[in-house]
Design a protein around this motif. Structure first.
Motif, PDB file in Angstrom:
ATOM      1  N   SER A  71     -52.510-114.007 -26.040  1.00 42.25           N
ATOM      2  CA  SER A  71     -53.015-114.204 -27.397  1.00 42.25           C
ATOM      3  C   SER A  71     -54.042-113.149 -27.781  1.00 42.25           C
ATOM      4  O   SER A  71     -54.030-112.624 -28.891  1.00 42.25           O
ATOM      5  N   LEU A  72     -54.908-112.820 -26.850  1.00 38.37           N
ATOM      6  CA  LEU A  72     -55.927-111.810 -27.121  1.00 38.37           C
ATOM      7  C   LEU A  72     -55.300-110.425 -27.288  1.00 38.37           C
ATOM      8  O   LEU A  72     -55.708-109.663 -28.166  1.00 38.37           O
ATOM      9  N   CYS A  73     -54.298-110.122 -26.499  1.00 33.10           N
ATOM     10  CA  CYS A  73     -53.575-108.852 -26.663  1.00 33.10           C
ATOM     11  C   CYS A  73     -52.907-108.776 -28.034  1.00 33.10           C
ATOM     12  O   CYS A  73     -52.920-107.731 -28.681  1.00 33.10           O
ATOM     13  N   ALA A  74     -52.337-109.870 -28.504  1.00 33.95           N
ATOM     14  CA  ALA A  74     -51.697-109.892 -29.817  1.00 33.95           C
ATOM     15  C   ALA A  74     -52.722-109.669 -30.927  1.00 33.95           C
ATOM     16  O   ALA A  74     -52.472-108.918 -31.875  1.00 33.95           O
ATOM     17  N   VAL A  75     -53.881-110.294 -30.799  1.00 32.90           N
ATOM     18  CA  VAL A  75     -54.931-110.114 -31.813  1.00 32.90           C
ATOM     19  C   VAL A  75     -55.407-108.661 -31.829  1.00 32.90           C
ATOM     20  O   VAL A  75     -55.557-108.053 -32.889  1.00 32.90           O
ATOM     21  N   SER A  93     -50.129 -98.792 -23.396  1.00 29.48           N
ATOM     22  CA  SER A  93     -49.452 -99.904 -22.726  1.00 29.48           C
ATOM     23  C   SER A  93     -49.651-101.208 -23.484  1.00 29.48           C
ATOM     24  O   SER A  93     -48.996-102.196 -23.197  1.00 29.48           O
ATOM     25  N   LEU A  94     -50.532-101.216 -24.470  1.00 28.51           N
ATOM     26  CA  LEU A  94     -50.793-102.428 -25.230  1.00 28.51           C
ATOM     27  C   LEU A  94     -49.634-102.763 -26.135  1.00 28.51           C
ATOM     28  O   LEU A  94     -49.275-103.918 -26.315  1.00 28.51           O
ATOM     29  N   VAL A  95     -49.009-101.740 -26.723  1.00 27.31           N
ATOM     30  CA  VAL A  95     -47.903-101.963 -27.658  1.00 27.31           C
ATOM     31  C   VAL A  95     -46.604-101.687 -26.935  1.00 27.31           C
ATOM     32  O   VAL A  95     -46.401-100.632 -26.370  1.00 27.31           O
ATOM     33  N   THR A  96     -45.701-102.656 -26.966  1.00 30.84           N
ATOM     34  CA  THR A  96     -44.411-102.461 -26.303  1.00 30.84           C
ATOM     35  C   THR A  96     -43.303-102.343 -27.300  1.00 30.84           C
ATOM     36  O   THR A  96     -43.389-102.739 -28.421  1.00 30.84           O
TER      37      THR A  96
END
Length: 96
Positions: A71-75, A93-96
């Protein structure tokens, strides 16, 4: 609401009222003069709306720790797409 605040500040400054000397009024008076104030407030509102779902979801007694990372990665990803160019984000690496 901003036009009304601007009119109030203008009126108080023209009348030289006592309230014009308090620090809070000075801050509001300075802020109302910012030509980008509406854009800044709109950005703040959209980011707050995005974070509200995250904050509401995790204000629970349920064991949500395992879901926190995703959830935190999505935010963070959604917030970064507003400020960072998409070709730069694709290299992370955050965006796939």
């Amino acid at each position: 609401m901003l036009p009304g605040i601007g009119e109030y500040v203008k009126h108080v400054n023209m009348e030289k009222k006592v309230g014009a000397t308090c620090q809070s009024f000075k801050i509001v008076s300075k802020t109302v003069k910012d030509p980008l104030l509406e854009a800044k407030l709109a950005l703040f509102q959209t980011v707050a709306r995005e974070l509200e779902g995250f904050l509401t979801r995790f204000q629970s007694d349920a064991p949500l720790g395992p879901l926190l990372y995703e959830s935190l990665c999505a935010v963070i990803k959604n917030t970064m797409t507003r400020f960072v160019k998409s070709d730069i984000l694709q290299g992370t690496s955050l965006v796939t």
